[in-house]
Design a protein around this motif. Sequence first.
Motif, PDB file in Angstrom:
ATOM      1  N   UNK A   1      -9.134 123.058  49.440  1.00  0.00           N
ATOM      2  CA  UNK A   1      -7.918 123.972  48.733  1.00  0.00           C
ATOM      3  C   UNK A   1      -7.888 125.149  49.534  1.00  0.00           C
ATOM      4  N   UNK A   2      -6.722 125.159  50.457  1.00  0.00           N
ATOM      5  CA  UNK A   2      -6.609 126.301  51.568  1.00  0.00           C
ATOM      6  C   UNK A   2      -6.803 127.677  51.096  1.00  0.00           C
ATOM      7  N   UNK A   3      -6.344 127.807  49.993  1.00  0.00           N
ATOM      8  CA  UNK A   3      -6.357 129.475  49.321  1.00  0.00           C
ATOM      9  C   UNK A   3      -8.120 129.788  49.141  1.00  0.00           C
ATOM     10  N   UNK A   4      -8.834 128.890  49.129  1.00  0.00           N
ATOM     11  CA  UNK A   4     -10.120 128.947  48.774  1.00  0.00           C
ATOM     12  C   UNK A   4     -11.148 128.867  49.950  1.00  0.00           C
ATOM     13  N   UNK A   5     -10.557 128.537  51.078  1.00  0.00           N
ATOM     14  CA  UNK A   5     -11.176 128.151  52.309  1.00  0.00           C
ATOM     15  C   UNK A   5     -11.684 129.393  53.232  1.00  0.00           C
ATOM     16  N   UNK A   6     -12.798 129.739  53.499  1.00  0.00           N
ATOM     17  CA  UNK A   6     -13.083 130.766  54.210  1.00  0.00           C
ATOM     18  C   UNK A   6     -12.175 130.827  55.821  1.00  0.00           C
ATOM     19  N   UNK A   7     -11.763 132.023  56.267  1.00  0.00           N
ATOM     20  CA  UNK A   7     -11.203 132.088  57.377  1.00  0.00           C
ATOM     21  C   UNK A   7     -11.872 131.531  58.503  1.00  0.00           C
ATOM     22  N   UNK A   8     -13.180 131.656  58.392  1.00  0.00           N
ATOM     23  CA  UNK A   8     -14.044 131.195  59.746  1.00  0.00           C
ATOM     24  C   UNK A   8     -14.051 129.630  59.804  1.00  0.00           C
ATOM     25  N   UNK A   9     -13.531 129.038  58.760  1.00  0.00           N
ATOM     26  CA  UNK A   9     -13.755 127.597  58.901  1.00  0.00           C
ATOM     27  C   UNK A   9     -12.242 126.930  58.463  1.00  0.00           C
ATOM     28  N   UNK A  10     -11.326 127.740  58.564  1.00  0.00           N
ATOM     29  CA  UNK A  10     -10.007 127.151  58.158  1.00  0.00           C
ATOM     30  C   UNK A  10      -9.291 126.158  59.185  1.00  0.00           C
ATOM     31  N   UNK A  11      -9.799 126.348  60.248  1.00  0.00           N
ATOM     32  CA  UNK A  11      -9.370 125.112  61.220  1.00  0.00           C
ATOM     33  C   UNK A  11      -9.766 123.971  60.901  1.00  0.00           C
ATOM     34  N   UNK A  12     -10.887 123.410  60.033  1.00  0.00           N
ATOM     35  CA  UNK A  12     -11.427 122.200  59.923  1.00  0.00           C
ATOM     36  C   UNK A  12     -10.310 121.413  59.452  1.00  0.00           C
ATOM     37  N   UNK A  13     -10.063 120.055  60.100  1.00  0.00           N
ATOM     38  CA  UNK A  13      -9.245 119.179  59.524  1.00  0.00           C
ATOM     39  C   UNK A  13      -9.687 117.725  60.000  1.00  0.00           C
ATOM     40  N   UNK A  14      -8.953 116.781  59.612  1.00  0.00           N
ATOM     41  CA  UNK A  14      -9.343 115.246  60.030  1.00  0.00           C
ATOM     42  C   UNK A  14      -9.335 115.229  61.526  1.00  0.00           C
ATOM     43  N   UNK A  15      -8.645 115.977  62.226  1.00  0.00           N
ATOM     44  CA  UNK A  15      -8.577 115.755  63.876  1.00  0.00           C
ATOM     45  C   UNK A  15     -10.183 115.990  64.093  1.00  0.00           C
ATOM     46  N   UNK A  16     -10.914 116.892  63.525  1.00  0.00           N
ATOM     47  CA  UNK A  16     -12.129 117.422  64.061  1.00  0.00           C
ATOM     48  C   UNK A  16     -13.287 115.905  63.428  1.00  0.00           C
TER      49      UNK A  16
END
Length: 267
Positions: free
Chosen positions: A144-159
Amino acid sequence: MPDRQALCGILFDLIAQDRYTTAASRRLHAVAAELAHCAAWLRFDADRHADAQHHWQAAVHAAHQADDRDLAAIALSDLAYQATWLSKPADAVQALEHARSRTRTPATRSLLDVRLARACAVLQDRQGTQRALASAEAELEQIRPQATPPAVSWMSMADVNADAGRCWLDLGEPDRATTAIDTGLSELQPHRTRTRAVFLTYRAEGSLHGRDTSTVAADARAALDTALDSGAARCVDLVSALIHRLASRAEQPMVELREYARERLAA
């Protein structure tokens, strides 16, 4: 303006004075953890591994003091990533297993799972790799983007896809690796040049198994250009090491690649 290391020092000096409320203490420690975390990555990218480790350890400690379990776990996952990068995957597995039990958000757990998969693949633990990758994907679906810490907000299926490719390469499945890396690269945000440089290098390495020298040379050239644009020494070193491994190859694409690399690195 002071750099991140100087700001970290100032903050830790303030913290040592112990003249603030509990709420202020947590905020100070949280800011110190974030700064130390950023400073660690700058040093890691510059191949200053001892300094990077020191700053990540400081980030873990400060995050615990701030009661920010996810930031502490993210910093531990970075230490684990560094351990795998430095060919110490067993150390990475130990750190990641400890960190995962203390996380609160799916994005953080997905990151930890991906990095566990990478370490397991280097250790030739196929089942552990597959479990970790499946878990990373499942956790990602719960974000849930609103509950995701900024330090890991980049994490995605691309990774997940790109890292899965490196895992399959380590496990001796180059065709599967290339497919996964291509998928990850196609989904990766354009500004993430360091990540792109690393995975272009891995794609070139995968191409070696097919003996396609033109593809290897093209991928290595793209990786070198991207690494140089990123300004990260570790990325430049990674692709330079691959090109050095090709020094004995006499095919024309390889000769041209070495000449191109010499010119780019000398510029």
